[in-house]
Each structure stands twice: as structure tokens, then as C-alpha cells.
Design an enzyme around this catalytic site. Structure first.
Site, PDB file in Angstrom:
ATOM      1  N   GLY A   1      -1.233   4.796   0.899  1.00 56.57           N
ATOM      2  CA  GLY A   1      -0.324   5.925   0.661  1.00 56.57           C
ATOM      3  C   GLY A   1      -0.549   6.578  -0.695  1.00 56.57           C
TER       4      GLY A   1
ATOM      5  N   GLU B   1      -3.256   8.912  -0.120  1.00 58.60           N
ATOM      6  CA  GLU B   1      -2.714  10.057   0.636  1.00 58.60           C
ATOM      7  C   GLU B   1      -1.940  10.996  -0.295  1.00 58.60           C
ATOM      8  OE1 GLU B   1      -0.984   7.501   3.759  1.00 58.60           O
ATOM      9  OE2 GLU B   1      -2.214   8.623   5.181  1.00 58.60           O
TER      10      GLU B   1
ATOM     11  N   GLU C   1      -5.528   0.303   4.952  1.00 60.44           N
ATOM     12  CA  GLU C   1      -4.599   0.065   6.058  1.00 60.44           C
ATOM     13  C   GLU C   1      -5.205  -0.799   7.163  1.00 60.44           C
ATOM     14  OE1 GLU C   1      -4.789   2.834   4.356  1.00 60.44           O
ATOM     15  OE2 GLU C   1      -2.881   3.895   4.285  1.00 60.44           O
TER      16      GLU C   1
HETATM   17  C1  LIG Z   1       4.307   4.372   2.639  1.00 58.92           C
HETATM   18  C2  LIG Z   1       3.456   4.954   3.808  1.00 58.92           C
HETATM   19  C3  LIG Z   1       2.451   4.029   4.450  1.00 58.92           C
HETATM   20  C4  LIG Z   1       1.470   3.545   3.501  1.00 58.92           C
HETATM   21  C5  LIG Z   1       0.732   2.420   3.792  1.00 58.92           C
HETATM   22  C6  LIG Z   1      -0.138   1.849   2.771  1.00 58.92           C
HETATM   23  O1  LIG Z   1      -0.236   2.323   1.657  1.00 58.92           O
HETATM   24  S1  LIG Z   1      -0.980   0.455   3.254  1.00 58.92           S
HETATM   25  C7  LIG Z   1      -1.853  -0.032   1.787  1.00 58.92           C
HETATM   26  C8  LIG Z   1      -0.998  -0.921   0.922  1.00 58.92           C
HETATM   27  N1  LIG Z   1      -1.772  -1.318  -0.263  1.00 58.92           N
HETATM   28  C9  LIG Z   1      -2.659  -2.309  -0.233  1.00 58.92           C
HETATM   29  O2  LIG Z   1      -2.932  -2.911   0.778  1.00 58.92           O
HETATM   30  C10 LIG Z   1      -3.281  -2.618  -1.560  1.00 58.92           C
HETATM   31  C11 LIG Z   1      -3.361  -4.106  -1.720  1.00 58.92           C
HETATM   32  N2  LIG Z   1      -3.678  -4.496  -3.090  1.00 58.92           N
HETATM   33  C12 LIG Z   1      -4.938  -4.552  -3.574  1.00 58.92           C
HETATM   34  O3  LIG Z   1      -5.927  -4.215  -2.934  1.00 58.92           O
HETATM   35  C13 LIG Z   1      -5.097  -5.127  -4.949  1.00 58.92           C
HETATM   36  O4  LIG Z   1      -3.947  -5.883  -5.268  1.00 58.92           O
HETATM   37  C14 LIG Z   1      -5.281  -4.055  -6.055  1.00 58.92           C
HETATM   38  C15 LIG Z   1      -6.675  -3.420  -5.881  1.00 58.92           C
HETATM   39  C16 LIG Z   1      -4.194  -2.972  -6.013  1.00 58.92           C
HETATM   40  C17 LIG Z   1      -5.211  -4.736  -7.438  1.00 58.92           C
HETATM   41  O5  LIG Z   1      -6.142  -5.796  -7.459  1.00 58.92           O
HETATM   42  P1  LIG Z   1      -6.207  -6.780  -8.718  1.00 58.92           P
HETATM   43  O6  LIG Z   1      -7.266  -7.771  -8.404  1.00 58.92           O
HETATM   44  O7  LIG Z   1      -6.330  -5.954  -9.970  1.00 58.92           O
HETATM   45  O8  LIG Z   1      -4.776  -7.467  -8.783  1.00 58.92           O
HETATM   46  P2  LIG Z   1      -4.058  -8.440  -7.717  1.00 58.92           P
HETATM   47  O9  LIG Z   1      -4.598  -8.298  -6.322  1.00 58.92           O
HETATM   48  O10 LIG Z   1      -4.022  -9.812  -8.298  1.00 58.92           O
HETATM   49  O11 LIG Z   1      -2.571  -7.829  -7.716  1.00 58.92           O
HETATM   50  C18 LIG Z   1      -1.816  -7.761  -8.930  1.00 58.92           C
HETATM   51  C19 LIG Z   1      -0.357  -7.742  -8.583  1.00 58.92           C
HETATM   52  O12 LIG Z   1      -0.074  -6.536  -7.881  1.00 58.92           O
HETATM   53  C20 LIG Z   1       0.645  -6.842  -6.699  1.00 58.92           C
HETATM   54  N3  LIG Z   1       0.340  -5.820  -5.704  1.00 58.92           N
HETATM   55  C21 LIG Z   1      -0.874  -5.411  -5.286  1.00 58.92           C
HETATM   56  N4  LIG Z   1      -0.757  -4.425  -4.388  1.00 58.92           N
HETATM   57  C22 LIG Z   1       0.582  -4.192  -4.242  1.00 58.92           C
HETATM   58  C23 LIG Z   1       1.336  -3.297  -3.456  1.00 58.92           C
HETATM   59  N5  LIG Z   1       0.742  -2.420  -2.623  1.00 58.92           N
HETATM   60  N6  LIG Z   1       2.675  -3.337  -3.553  1.00 58.92           N
HETATM   61  C24 LIG Z   1       3.283  -4.187  -4.392  1.00 58.92           C
HETATM   62  N7  LIG Z   1       2.613  -5.075  -5.163  1.00 58.92           N
HETATM   63  C25 LIG Z   1       1.276  -5.077  -5.081  1.00 58.92           C
HETATM   64  C26 LIG Z   1       0.130  -8.226  -6.303  1.00 58.92           C
HETATM   65  O13 LIG Z   1       1.037  -8.854  -5.407  1.00 58.92           O
HETATM   66  C27 LIG Z   1       0.070  -8.884  -7.660  1.00 58.92           C
HETATM   67  O14 LIG Z   1       1.387  -9.266  -8.046  1.00 58.92           O
HETATM   68  P3  LIG Z   1       1.662 -10.625  -8.864  1.00 58.92           P
HETATM   69  O15 LIG Z   1       1.087 -11.719  -8.011  1.00 58.92           O
HETATM   70  O16 LIG Z   1       0.939 -10.446 -10.167  1.00 58.92           O
HETATM   71  O17 LIG Z   1       3.167 -10.639  -9.007  1.00 58.92           O
END
Ligand SMILES: CCC/C=C/C(=O)SCCNC(=O)CCNC(=O)[C@H](O)C(C)(C)COP(=O)([O-])OP(=O)([O-])OC[C@H]1O[C@@H](n2cnc3c(N)ncnc32)[C@H](O)[C@@H]1OP(=O)([O-])[O-]
Length: 193
Positions: free
Chosen positions: A100, A103, A123
Site C-alpha cells: 500500500g 500504491e 502482497e
Molecule cells: C491497506 C491496503 C492494502 C495493503 C496491503 C499491503 O500493503 S500488503 C504489504 C504489507 N507489507 C509487507 O508485507 C512488508 C513486510 N515487511 C518487510 O518486508 C520488512 O519488514 C521491511 C523491508 C519493511 C523492513 O525490513 P528490515 O529487515 O529492515 O526490518 P524487519 O523485517 O526486522 O522489521 C522491522 C520492524 O518493522 C516491523 N514491520 C515490518 N513491516 C511492517 C508492517 N507492514 N507493518 C507493521 N510493522 C512492520 C517488523 O515487525 C519489525 O518490528 P519489531 O520486530 O522490530 O517490533
């Protein structure tokens, strides 16, 4: 959840503030929606820049809310309001723009990114498809084959590749917010004013 300030006299700088990755929680969507409306309605504001604090644009949906029913404004009408705004809106991308968050950047009129930033639609790795407009906006920008590659693999791409594909308007090694503000002023014919 978002910070609102006026910089260079006429640019509304809206900063997403939801650590650790400025995810689009219900509170962020509500605050962003109010601040976009405020900027569009303020006659002193000529352009808008959206960025994220602490070196990250936006990690997408807030995964901490995935187990709850949707609260707050849905993302798509908010993004439509950004796109429909009569003032140029520039995304200042640093760190990551994912899901998002990507987006949100796609609905901005222009995108400026730091050279180390990454963009992607993860996603598919969560078993869902991008649902807030990327499946339409991305092909319009870069065509269907390159869009399908991003949507079906969930792979992140680097800023330089995104620039080559036509997703980004500018890549910089400088402070991306400052560069985006200058870009926004240029977009309204006020650069250097
Ligand atoms: C709304 C409309 C529909 C949209 C759908 C979507 O967007 S679907 C797509 C949805 N998005 C994804 O799927 C993205 C998934 N995330 C990633 O790919 C990776 O975490 C990163 C590239 C953002 C950062 O990598 P990095 O190696 O630098 O760091 P790390 O991985 O160690 O994380 C550090 C901290 O951040 C936290 N945290 C992370 N993401 C989120 C989040 N979305 N939210 C909240 N928290 C999040 C993670 O839990 C951790 O917390 P902790 O344990 O420290 O308390």
C-alpha cells in the site's frame, strides 16, 4: 501518525509517523486523509510532498492490524483524493515503498526517491493481490510485462531500476525530502522562488 508543516512558504510537507516502518494503520490513513484535504483546501499551499520519518517511506498495510476488522477510512478513496487533487503531489521515497505504500506513491503525481530505496508489491507473498490501484496504475506507467513481473513475484526493485522502468521521476543521493520539495516547486513553476 502524520506531521503537517509548510516549508518554502507554500509546500505542504506531510510526514508519515508510525514506527517502525510508517505502515498505513487506520490512524495513519485517517490522519493522511485529513492532511491531504487540508493541503488541497489551503489557498497558500501550491504543492504537496508526502514522505516518511526515520528513513522509511512506508512499509504498506500495518501487519499489526491484520487480525482485526478494517477500521478507519479504506485506502483507495484516500489515494483517489491524492490523485484528483489540483495541486501537484510528490512522493519522497526513502528506505522502502512497499504494498500500500508503493500504491500511495503511484497515486502521487510525481515520485522522487533516494538511490538506496527499494520499491515492491509483496502482497503475493501474503497470498493476496495489490488491491488499492497498483494493478491499474503500474501497467499505465511501465506496461503489462514489467508490472506482472513485480506483482506476481513480490520482488523489490532498486530505485535505479525503477527510474529506468519509468516508475520514478528522479533518483537522488541527497536529502530526498529537500529534493522532492524543490521538485514540487518546479512542478508549479516556482522553483527557486
Ligand atoms: C491497506 C491496503 C492494502 C495493503 C496491503 C499491503 O500493503 S500488503 C504489504 C504489507 N507489507 C509487507 O508485507 C512488508 C513486510 N515487511 C518487510 O518486508 C520488512 O519488514 C521491511 C523491508 C519493511 C523492513 O525490513 P528490515 O529487515 O529492515 O526490518 P524487519 O523485517 O526486522 O522489521 C522491522 C520492524 O518493522 C516491523 N514491520 C515490518 N513491516 C511492517 C508492517 N507492514 N507493518 C507493521 N510493522 C512492520 C517488523 O515487525 C519489525 O518490528 P519489531 O520486530 O522490530 O517490533
Amino acid at each position: 501518525m502524520t506531521r503537517y508543516e509548510i516549508v518554502k512558504r507554500s509546500v505542504a510537507l506531510i510526514t508519515l509517523t508510525n514506527p517502525p516502518v510508517n505502515a498505513l494503520s487506520s490512524a495513519v490513513r485517517l490522519a493522511l486523509s485529513k492532511n491531504v484535504e487540508r493541503a488541497m483546501g489551503d489557498p497558500e499551499v501550491t504543492a504537496v510532498v508526502i514522505c516518511g520519518e526515520n528513513g522509511t517511506f512506508c512499509g504498506g498495510a500495518d501487519i499489526r492490524e491484520f487480525s482485526e476488522p478494517l477500521q478507519g477510512p479504506p485506502l483507495l478513496p484516500l489515494l483517489d483524493a491524492v490523485e484528483a487533487g489540483e495541486k501537484p503531489v510528490v512522493a519522497a521515497i526513502e528506505g522502502v515503498a512497499l504494498g500500500g505504500g508503493f500504491e500511495l506513491a503511484l497515486f502521487c503525481h510525481y515520485r522522487v526517491a533516494h538511490y538506496k530505496s527499494r520499491l515492491g508489491l509483496p502482497e503475493v507473498t501474503l497470498g493476496i493481490l495489490p488491491a488499492a490501484g497498483a494493478t491499474q496504475r503500474l501497467p499505465r506507467l511501465i506496461g503489462i510485462p514489467a508490472s506482472l513481473q513485480m506483482i506476481t513475484t513480490g520482488q523489490h526493485i532498486l530505485a535505479q531500476e525503477a527510474l529506468k522502468l519509468g516508475i520514478l521521476d528522479q533518483v537522488t543521493q541527497k536529502n530526498v525530502c529537500e529534493v522532492a520539495v524543490e521538485f514540487a516547486l518546479g512542478a508549479v513553476g516556482m522553483s527557486g522562488a
